[in-house]
Design a protein around this motif. Structure first.
Motif, PDB file in Angstrom:
ATOM      1  N   GLN A  56       0.805  -1.218   0.000  1.00 56.16           N
ATOM      2  CA  GLN A  56       0.000   0.000   0.000  1.00 56.16           C
ATOM      3  C   GLN A  56       0.839   1.269   0.000  1.00 56.16           C
ATOM      4  O   GLN A  56       0.309   2.361  -0.238  1.00 56.16           O
ATOM      5  N   ASP A  57       2.135   1.150   0.258  1.00 59.08           N
ATOM      6  CA  ASP A  57       3.005   2.331   0.193  1.00 59.08           C
ATOM      7  C   ASP A  57       4.024   2.223  -0.937  1.00 59.08           C
ATOM      8  O   ASP A  57       4.982   2.989  -1.001  1.00 59.08           O
ATOM      9  N   GLY A  58       3.816   1.244  -1.849  1.00 59.38           N
ATOM     10  CA  GLY A  58       4.699   1.107  -3.000  1.00 59.38           C
ATOM     11  C   GLY A  58       5.996   0.379  -2.735  1.00 59.38           C
ATOM     12  O   GLY A  58       6.825   0.235  -3.637  1.00 59.38           O
ATOM     13  N   GLU A  59       6.183  -0.122  -1.517  1.00 57.04           N
ATOM     14  CA  GLU A  59       7.427  -0.810  -1.180  1.00 57.04           C
ATOM     15  C   GLU A  59       7.505  -2.178  -1.861  1.00 57.04           C
ATOM     16  O   GLU A  59       6.498  -2.881  -1.967  1.00 57.04           O
ATOM     17  N   ILE A  60       8.663  -2.566  -2.320  1.00 59.94           N
ATOM     18  CA  ILE A  60       8.865  -3.856  -2.977  1.00 59.94           C
ATOM     19  C   ILE A  60       9.356  -4.867  -1.940  1.00 59.94           C
ATOM     20  O   ILE A  60      10.272  -4.567  -1.157  1.00 59.94           O
ATOM     21  N   PRO A  61       8.756  -6.077  -1.902  1.00 61.89           N
ATOM     22  CA  PRO A  61       9.191  -7.067  -0.912  1.00 61.89           C
ATOM     23  C   PRO A  61      10.632  -7.510  -1.166  1.00 61.89           C
ATOM     24  O   PRO A  61      11.075  -7.626  -2.306  1.00 61.89           O
ATOM     25  N   THR A  62      11.347  -7.764  -0.073  1.00 58.04           N
ATOM     26  CA  THR A  62      12.723  -8.248  -0.193  1.00 58.04           C
ATOM     27  C   THR A  62      12.773  -9.767  -0.340  1.00 58.04           C
ATOM     28  O   THR A  62      13.711 -10.311  -0.920  1.00 58.04           O
ATOM     29  N   SER A  63      11.749 -10.470   0.174  1.00 59.60           N
ATOM     30  CA  SER A  63      11.690 -11.920  -0.001  1.00 59.60           C
ATOM     31  C   SER A  63      10.264 -12.403   0.201  1.00 59.60           C
ATOM     32  O   SER A  63       9.486 -11.799   0.941  1.00 59.60           O
ATOM     33  N   VAL A  64       9.943 -13.490  -0.492  1.00 54.46           N
ATOM     34  CA  VAL A  64       8.625 -14.132  -0.364  1.00 54.46           C
ATOM     35  C   VAL A  64       8.861 -15.619  -0.238  1.00 54.46           C
ATOM     36  O   VAL A  64       9.575 -16.226  -1.054  1.00 54.46           O
ATOM     37  N   GLY A  65       8.295 -16.232   0.779  1.00 54.57           N
ATOM     38  CA  GLY A  65       8.472 -17.667   0.967  1.00 54.57           C
ATOM     39  C   GLY A  65       7.176 -18.324   1.409  1.00 54.57           C
ATOM     40  O   GLY A  65       6.253 -17.664   1.897  1.00 54.57           O
TER      41      GLY A  65
END
Length: 379
Positions: free
Chosen positions: A24-33
């Motif tokens: 919601q603030d445009g931040e890109i995730p550093t990891s997804v698991g």
């Protein structure tokens, strides 16, 4: 920082789960698991961790995913063949049909719980046939009755088979109860438009409850306007009540139309009632018909979803919709089944679609340019 907005949907035909995540603030995730339970994704934004709950467990050889905003994950085959999934996916019987309602039950206004039908007043409840049954007689008969002039009398089935409300008998449709006016109490009547049926309202809180069905010599009380009293009482003397959301009733009606018409696209318009003939003149065309409407496409009538606002799996109908605002736009849709909702319910239906659309990540809110994405909760 706010948690990410997400929407997950089971795609049963291809046995996959579609996942869409939006920061919601445009931040890109550093990891997804994949969480060890295989029922959630663990999304990390630097030191902050969020969880995306999934509608089914996932079969995956790896617990690490490339950071992205959308995923297609394989649903657990073990889960899809389990009794738990069967409970979610199996057809649901229409709530409050004649086998569920009994003489001790009462019908109450959903807003103020005023009794409209007191317990014990209706001695027998019977399911109504489909409203299209008389029209289908032409298809069921290979040889139709003819009069002395050799003309088919198929169009006279409707008159011969006219359903009439009976005293102390409740006739049950998937969307309404058909009752004698004399069996009801605490109701008033309003003529909202010259060419439409009288509206039945609660005498206490003025909430619309249904319409007068002059053809059946009775009134139709819409189920979404009612709570069902179960004939048992709490310690404080209040009756135990059963009720459902408007979204659930409307999605059930769309499912009913899909099953009975073989179509997936409908035009929903404001009018006197669902499938009511009260607004028709002798030519069979609607009088003073509103030009506004919602063109709705029932894309997936039965799916499991999870979303940011409600992470537990829920049954839903996935829809796409378009708002039409002129007669020219309506005419451009061609030959399409029209569904009429009372004005107040039509307005709520529009709000439900808008709220569903607003709850979706941005990439799901529109499709093919002109369609808006949405969903409705279902039974």
């Amino acid at each position: 920082m706010p948690d990410p907005l997400y929407f997950c949907e089971l795609l049963p035909n291809i046995k996959q789960v579609s996942v869409s995540i939006e920061s919601q603030d445009g931040e890109i995730p550093t990891s997804v698991g994949l969480h060890p339970s295989k029922r959630a994704l663990t999304v990390k934004y630097g030191l902050r961790t969020a969880h995306v709950m999934l509608p089914t467990p996932i079969d995956s050889p790896s617990i690490t995913l490339t950071p992205a905003t959308t995923y297609r994950l394989s649903a657990s085959q073990t889960y899809l063949s389990s009794g738990e999934y069967e409970t979610f996916s199996s057809p649901v019987q229409d709530p409050w049909d004649a086998s569920f309602v009994f003489s001790e039950c009462s019908l109450r206004c959903i807003a103020c719980t005023t009794a409209i039908i007191p317990g014990g007043r209706i001695q027998k409840w019977k399911n109504l046939p489909s409203e299209h049954w008389a029209d289908m007689m032409d298809l069921w008969h290979c040889h139709k009755p003819h009069n002395k002039n050799g003309t088919s009398e198929g169009s006279r089935y409707s008159g011969v088979g006219r359903i009439v409300a009976e005293s102390a008998v409740g006739l049950v449709d998937p969307m309404y109860f058909l009752l004698r006016r004399d069996d009801c109490e605490n109701i008033t009547f309003e003529q909202t438009r010259p060419n439409e049926a009288e509206t039945v309202t609660c005498q206490i809180c003025n909430v619309p409850l249904g319409i007068v069905d002059a053809k059946a010599d009775g009134i139709r009380l819409m189920k979404w306007s009612l709570s069902l009293g179960l004939g048992s009482f709490k310690e404080n003397g209040d009756e135990v009540l059963d009720s459902y959301t408007l979204s659930q009733w409307l999605s059930a009606h769309l499912q009913y139309l899909v099953d009975n018409t073989g179509q997936r696209k409908f035009l929903v318009k404001p009018g006197a009632s669902i499938l009511s003939q009260q607004h028709l003149d002798g030519s069979g065309k609607r009088v003073e018909e509103a030009s506004e409407g919602v063109h709705i496409w029932v894309f997936n009538p039965n799916t499991l979803i999870t979303r940011s606002q409600k992470p537990t799996p829920a049954r839903a109908v996935k829809v796409y919709y378009q708002t039409v605002r002129s007669k020219e736009e309506v005419d451009g849709l061609g030959d399409i089944e029209t569904v009429y909702l009372p004005q107040a319910v039509y307005d709520q239906f529009g709000r439900l679609l808008e709220e569903g659309n607003a709850s979706l990540p941005g990439d799901l809110r529109t499709w093919a340019g002109s369609w808006q994405g949405g969903w409705l909760e279902r039974f």
